[in-house]
Motif scaffolding. Structure first.
Motif, PDB file in Angstrom:
ATOM      1  N   TYR A  36     -16.327  51.638 -34.052  1.00  0.00           N
ATOM      2  CA  TYR A  36     -15.076  51.909 -33.326  1.00  0.00           C
ATOM      3  C   TYR A  36     -15.332  53.012 -32.314  1.00  0.00           C
ATOM      4  CZ  TYR A  36     -10.104  52.948 -32.528  1.00  0.00           C
ATOM      5  OH  TYR A  36      -8.870  53.132 -31.964  1.00  0.00           O
ATOM      6  N   VAL A  37     -14.870  52.811 -31.076  1.00  0.00           N
ATOM      7  CA  VAL A  37     -15.019  53.816 -30.021  1.00  0.00           C
ATOM      8  C   VAL A  37     -13.668  54.025 -29.347  1.00  0.00           C
ATOM      9  CG1 VAL A  37     -16.139  54.394 -27.825  1.00  0.00           C
ATOM     10  CG2 VAL A  37     -17.451  53.254 -29.638  1.00  0.00           C
ATOM     11  N   CYS A  38     -13.300  55.287 -29.143  1.00  0.00           N
ATOM     12  CA  CYS A  38     -12.032  55.593 -28.482  1.00  0.00           C
ATOM     13  C   CYS A  38     -12.092  55.160 -27.019  1.00  0.00           C
ATOM     14  CB  CYS A  38     -11.736  57.087 -28.576  1.00  0.00           C
ATOM     15  SG  CYS A  38     -11.315  57.631 -30.247  1.00  0.00           S
ATOM     16  N   GLY A  39     -11.102  54.359 -26.615  1.00  0.00           N
ATOM     17  CA  GLY A  39     -11.049  53.840 -25.255  1.00  0.00           C
ATOM     18  C   GLY A  39     -10.123  54.639 -24.362  1.00  0.00           C
ATOM     19  N   PRO A  40      -9.766  54.087 -23.209  1.00  0.00           N
ATOM     20  CA  PRO A  40      -9.017  54.845 -22.199  1.00  0.00           C
ATOM     21  C   PRO A  40      -7.509  54.876 -22.462  1.00  0.00           C
ATOM     22  CG  PRO A  40      -9.398  52.645 -21.414  1.00  0.00           C
ATOM     23  CD  PRO A  40     -10.094  52.729 -22.748  1.00  0.00           C
ATOM     24  N   THR A  41      -6.871  55.875 -21.879  1.00  0.00           N
ATOM     25  CA  THR A  41      -5.420  55.883 -21.741  1.00  0.00           C
ATOM     26  C   THR A  41      -5.131  55.314 -20.358  1.00  0.00           C
ATOM     27  OG1 THR A  41      -5.205  57.828 -23.148  1.00  0.00           O
ATOM     28  CG2 THR A  41      -3.343  57.324 -21.701  1.00  0.00           C
ATOM     29  N   VAL A  42      -4.420  54.189 -20.313  1.00  0.00           N
ATOM     30  CA  VAL A  42      -4.361  53.412 -19.066  1.00  0.00           C
ATOM     31  C   VAL A  42      -3.174  53.847 -18.194  1.00  0.00           C
ATOM     32  CG1 VAL A  42      -5.687  51.400 -19.769  1.00  0.00           C
ATOM     33  CG2 VAL A  42      -3.296  51.561 -20.453  1.00  0.00           C
ATOM     34  N   TYR A  43      -3.394  54.937 -17.451  1.00  0.00           N
ATOM     35  CA  TYR A  43      -2.357  55.405 -16.528  1.00  0.00           C
ATOM     36  C   TYR A  43      -2.872  55.518 -15.097  1.00  0.00           C
ATOM     37  CZ  TYR A  43      -4.513  60.047 -16.650  1.00  0.00           C
ATOM     38  OH  TYR A  43      -5.409  61.095 -16.540  1.00  0.00           O
ATOM     39  N   GLY A 238     -11.217  48.046 -41.350  1.00  0.00           N
ATOM     40  CA  GLY A 238     -11.062  48.406 -42.753  1.00  0.00           C
ATOM     41  C   GLY A 238     -10.906  49.905 -42.961  1.00  0.00           C
ATOM     42  N   GLU A 239     -10.704  50.284 -44.223  1.00  0.00           N
ATOM     43  CA  GLU A 239     -10.455  51.682 -44.559  1.00  0.00           C
ATOM     44  C   GLU A 239     -11.649  52.575 -44.260  1.00  0.00           C
ATOM     45  OE1 GLU A 239      -9.192  51.828 -48.626  1.00  0.00           O
ATOM     46  OE2 GLU A 239      -7.511  50.435 -48.299  1.00  0.00           O
ATOM     47  N   THR A 240     -12.862  52.025 -44.432  1.00  0.00           N
ATOM     48  CA  THR A 240     -14.102  52.751 -44.155  1.00  0.00           C
ATOM     49  C   THR A 240     -15.020  51.849 -43.342  1.00  0.00           C
ATOM     50  OG1 THR A 240     -13.905  53.921 -46.265  1.00  0.00           O
ATOM     51  CG2 THR A 240     -16.042  54.001 -45.194  1.00  0.00           C
ATOM     52  N   PHE A 241     -15.686  52.409 -42.335  1.00  0.00           N
ATOM     53  CA  PHE A 241     -16.579  51.607 -41.508  1.00  0.00           C
ATOM     54  C   PHE A 241     -17.815  52.421 -41.138  1.00  0.00           C
ATOM     55  CE2 PHE A 241     -13.088  53.379 -39.098  1.00  0.00           C
ATOM     56  CZ  PHE A 241     -13.670  53.981 -37.999  1.00  0.00           C
ATOM     57  N   ASP A 242     -18.677  51.869 -40.311  1.00  0.00           N
ATOM     58  CA  ASP A 242     -20.013  52.442 -40.126  1.00  0.00           C
ATOM     59  C   ASP A 242     -20.101  53.546 -39.079  1.00  0.00           C
ATOM     60  OD1 ASP A 242     -21.618  50.724 -41.966  1.00  0.00           O
ATOM     61  OD2 ASP A 242     -20.822  49.147 -40.670  1.00  0.00           O
ATOM     62  N   ILE A 243     -19.616  53.282 -37.868  1.00  0.00           N
ATOM     63  CA  ILE A 243     -19.826  54.203 -36.746  1.00  0.00           C
ATOM     64  C   ILE A 243     -18.520  54.429 -36.004  1.00  0.00           C
ATOM     65  CG2 ILE A 243     -21.029  54.577 -34.549  1.00  0.00           C
ATOM     66  CD1 ILE A 243     -23.226  52.646 -35.599  1.00  0.00           C
ATOM     67  N   HIS A 244     -18.230  55.682 -35.723  1.00  0.00           N
ATOM     68  CA  HIS A 244     -17.086  56.034 -34.857  1.00  0.00           C
ATOM     69  C   HIS A 244     -17.648  56.860 -33.704  1.00  0.00           C
ATOM     70  CE1 HIS A 244     -13.293  57.261 -33.296  1.00  0.00           C
ATOM     71  NE2 HIS A 244     -12.587  56.974 -34.373  1.00  0.00           N
ATOM     72  N   GLY A 245     -17.342  56.454 -32.481  1.00  0.00           N
ATOM     73  CA  GLY A 245     -17.898  57.140 -31.319  1.00  0.00           C
ATOM     74  C   GLY A 245     -16.840  57.607 -30.347  1.00  0.00           C
ATOM     75  N   GLY A 246     -17.284  58.483 -29.436  1.00  0.00           N
ATOM     76  CA  GLY A 246     -16.416  58.997 -28.382  1.00  0.00           C
ATOM     77  C   GLY A 246     -17.053  60.196 -27.716  1.00  0.00           C
ATOM     78  N   GLY A 247     -16.337  60.796 -26.799  1.00  0.00           N
ATOM     79  CA  GLY A 247     -16.832  61.981 -26.090  1.00  0.00           C
ATOM     80  C   GLY A 247     -16.759  63.218 -26.960  1.00  0.00           C
ATOM     81  N   ILE A 248     -17.593  64.205 -26.652  1.00  0.00           N
ATOM     82  CA  ILE A 248     -17.649  65.443 -27.426  1.00  0.00           C
ATOM     83  C   ILE A 248     -16.309  66.175 -27.407  1.00  0.00           C
ATOM     84  CG2 ILE A 248     -18.485  66.874 -25.500  1.00  0.00           C
ATOM     85  CD1 ILE A 248     -19.737  67.109 -29.136  1.00  0.00           C
ATOM     86  N   ASP A 249     -15.528  65.956 -26.355  1.00  0.00           N
ATOM     87  CA  ASP A 249     -14.223  66.608 -26.261  1.00  0.00           C
ATOM     88  C   ASP A 249     -13.220  66.086 -27.287  1.00  0.00           C
ATOM     89  OD1 ASP A 249     -14.544  64.241 -24.626  1.00  0.00           O
ATOM     90  OD2 ASP A 249     -12.481  64.552 -23.969  1.00  0.00           O
ATOM     91  N   TRP A 275     -20.617  59.634 -37.202  1.00  0.00           N
ATOM     92  CA  TRP A 275     -19.793  60.030 -36.052  1.00  0.00           C
ATOM     93  C   TRP A 275     -20.732  60.402 -34.910  1.00  0.00           C
ATOM     94  CZ3 TRP A 275     -14.414  60.186 -35.698  1.00  0.00           C
ATOM     95  CH2 TRP A 275     -13.739  59.852 -36.877  1.00  0.00           C
ATOM     96  N   MET A 276     -20.566  59.738 -33.754  1.00  0.00           N
ATOM     97  CA  MET A 276     -21.440  59.964 -32.607  1.00  0.00           C
ATOM     98  C   MET A 276     -20.622  60.422 -31.412  1.00  0.00           C
ATOM     99  SD  MET A 276     -23.933  56.635 -32.926  1.00  0.00           S
ATOM    100  CE  MET A 276     -24.963  57.136 -31.528  1.00  0.00           C
ATOM    101  N   HIS A 277     -21.130  61.422 -30.708  1.00  0.00           N
ATOM    102  CA  HIS A 277     -20.394  61.992 -29.576  1.00  0.00           C
ATOM    103  C   HIS A 277     -21.326  62.237 -28.393  1.00  0.00           C
ATOM    104  CE1 HIS A 277     -17.834  63.013 -33.077  1.00  0.00           C
ATOM    105  NE2 HIS A 277     -16.873  62.719 -32.221  1.00  0.00           N
ATOM    106  N   ASN A 278     -20.922  61.734 -27.225  1.00  0.00           N
ATOM    107  CA  ASN A 278     -21.704  61.986 -26.013  1.00  0.00           C
ATOM    108  C   ASN A 278     -21.296  63.305 -25.378  1.00  0.00           C
ATOM    109  OD1 ASN A 278     -19.340  59.920 -25.158  1.00  0.00           O
ATOM    110  ND2 ASN A 278     -19.690  61.363 -23.471  1.00  0.00           N
ATOM    111  N   GLY A 279     -22.224  63.909 -24.626  1.00  0.00           N
ATOM    112  CA  GLY A 279     -21.994  65.206 -24.008  1.00  0.00           C
ATOM    113  C   GLY A 279     -21.104  65.129 -22.774  1.00  0.00           C
TER     114      GLY A 279
END
Length: 464
Positions: A36-43, A238-249, A275-279
């Motif tokens: 799962y990766v956090c996507g954009p806020t579409v504004y 599901g309740e638990t999964f493998d990888i969650h990603g997004g920006g370091i912020d 949990w993975m975070h890009n700089g």
């Protein structure tokens, strides 16, 4: 597993923000790897900083599909379509429309723009792209579960998460309490039991979109930001999964609060294993901001550069490191791609060369992968280079079209250029080096640059 012999596949290692170590990746279920990766806020148009997690986790998605098989990987990247910025733009641009209609116009238009930009960047579509507004029922259900177990409470038509109810809150961000309090004070409210408590649901203001509220609240309301991703990841992974990603912020407060909501709702010690975070990204050595005049959208860059150049430029820096986005870097990326496409075979199955895959399996070490791709430019690596380029989402067409659009008008018809090149090949075959050099120099003076290697003249291009 993919068609390659599983014995030859490298072990995937990923840096886990939760443990602050690089770990061997072991999915909860190898037949169903979930990310799962956090996507954009579409504004509005997405800026170049928004492109970084999209490109980084696209590469990871490709690696996971290669290692485990495309049918065994599920990638979810959400769309946030309920937000104050969306409401403000909708009211400003469509003052004569009902606000909900105006919001729909803004979000669907902006989402389409985002998809067009990603198409140009060579990004694969996720398996699921859920919208927040389509998951209000799941959000209400999670909130009801948290209230029922004492992890959340109702106050003045709000529902708030009780941070003291979770003893190890703050484990992901690993921040001192004072730092977390400073962040929490952005949303100070007298109805909070504890300054750290955060909003799960809030009443809608007049004219704002609203839905039936949970926990017996009579007035219509809308979800808080953090609950959206907990609900959408639960629904699709599901309740638990493998990888969650997004920006370091996003580590604090967004991801920290996601962890709190999901773990407490499901009485689990884990939301995501890794949990993975890009700089961060800065532009020409400075933080990107509208006040500095260096706020750049993906769409603005695509007006001047092909998407593959932007993609490679993003991957030259390791994803966990800050990146300095410069015009010089873009020029270098364009030249690198040109060299690779000149050296690569015409066509190949999209498969990474073993040395490139080894680099990518080491916590997405894209700088090392790029170095290995340079090593494939000799004759023996032509097929492997073509396969690697295709695997990573690079195609020669957009770059060639971009080069052609920037090229000056030719002083000679193409047929005459080809005839002169044939003369030069004959001269070289007869070891008439003076004639060979003369033809090359004459063509160069007419704006035609020849490309030679040890096999002879391979191609030509207009001199820029």
């Amino acid at each position: 597993m993919s068609g390659i012999n599983a014995q030859a596949l490298p072990e995937l290692k990923l840096y886990n923000t939760l443990s602050r170590t690089k770990e061997a990746f072991a999915p909860l279920d190898p037949a169903r790897v979930r990310m799962y990766v956090c996507g954009p806020t579409v504004y509005d148009f997405a800026h170049i900083g928004n492109a970084r997690p999209v490109i980084v986790f696209d590469v990871l998605y490709r690696v996971l599909r290669h290692l485990y098989g495309a049918d065994h990987v599920k990638y979810v990247r959400n769309i946030t379509d309920v937000d104050d910025k969306i409401n403000a733009r909708a009211a400003s641009e469509f003052p004569g429309l009902d606000l909900n209609e105006a919001i729909a116009k803004v979000t669907f238009t902006t989402e389409a723009q985002f998809h067009d930009d990603l198409e140009a960047l060579g990004v694969l579509h996720p398996d699921v792209e859920p919208r927040a507004t389509e998951h209000i029922a799941e959000m209400r259900q999670l909130i009801e579960m948290l209230v029922a177990t004492g992890h959340a409470y109702v106050a003045e038509d709000h529902v708030l998460f009780s941070v003291p109810s979770m003893p190890d809150y703050g484990k992901l961000s690993n921040r001192p309490l004072d730092d977390m309090l400073a962040g929490a004070r952005v949303d100070v409210a007298p109805y909070k039991r504890d300054p750290m408590d955060f909003v799960l649901w809030k009443p809608s203001k007049p004219g704002e979109p609203g839905w039936p509220s949970p926990a017996g609240i009579a007035v219509a309301g809308r979800p808080g930001w953090h609950i959206e991703c907990s609900a959408m990841s639960w629904k699709h992974l599901g309740e638990t999964f493998d990888i969650h990603g997004g920006g370091i912020d996003l580590v604090f407060p967004h991801h920290e609060n996601e962890v709190a909501q999901s773990r407490c709702a499901f009485h689990s010690g884990l939301m995501a294993k890794v949990w993975m975070h890009n700089g961060f990204l800065q532009v020409e050595g400075e933080k990107m901001s509208k006040s500095l005049g260096n706020f750049i959208t993906i769409r603005q860059l695509l007006a001047d550069w092909p998407g593959d150049v932007l993609r490679l430029n993003m991957l030259k820096t390791h994803y966990r490191q800050p990146i300095d986005w410069t015009v010089k870097g873009l020029d270098e990326s364009a030249r690198t791609l040109e060299q690779w496409f000149d050296a690569a075979a015409e066509d190949a199955y999209p498969r990474p060369a073993p040395a490139v895959l080894e680099a990518l399996a080491d916590d997405l070490n894209t700088p090392k992968a790029i170095a290995e791709m340079h090593a494939l430019k000799d004759h023996a690596g032509k097929k492997a280079l073509a396969g690697t380029l295709a695997f990573l989402g690079f195609a020669p067409g957009p770059l060639r079209d971009w080069q052609a659009s920037r090229a000056p008008a030719l002083a000679l018809p193409e047929a005459e250029i080809e005839a002169r090149i044939h003369e030069r090949i004959e001269a070289r075959r007869n070891r008439d080096w003076a004639a060979s050099d003369r033809i090359r120099d004459e063509l160069l003076a007419l704006g035609v640059a020849l490309k030679d290697n040890k096999d002879g003249t391979t191609s030509w291009e207009p001199k820029r």
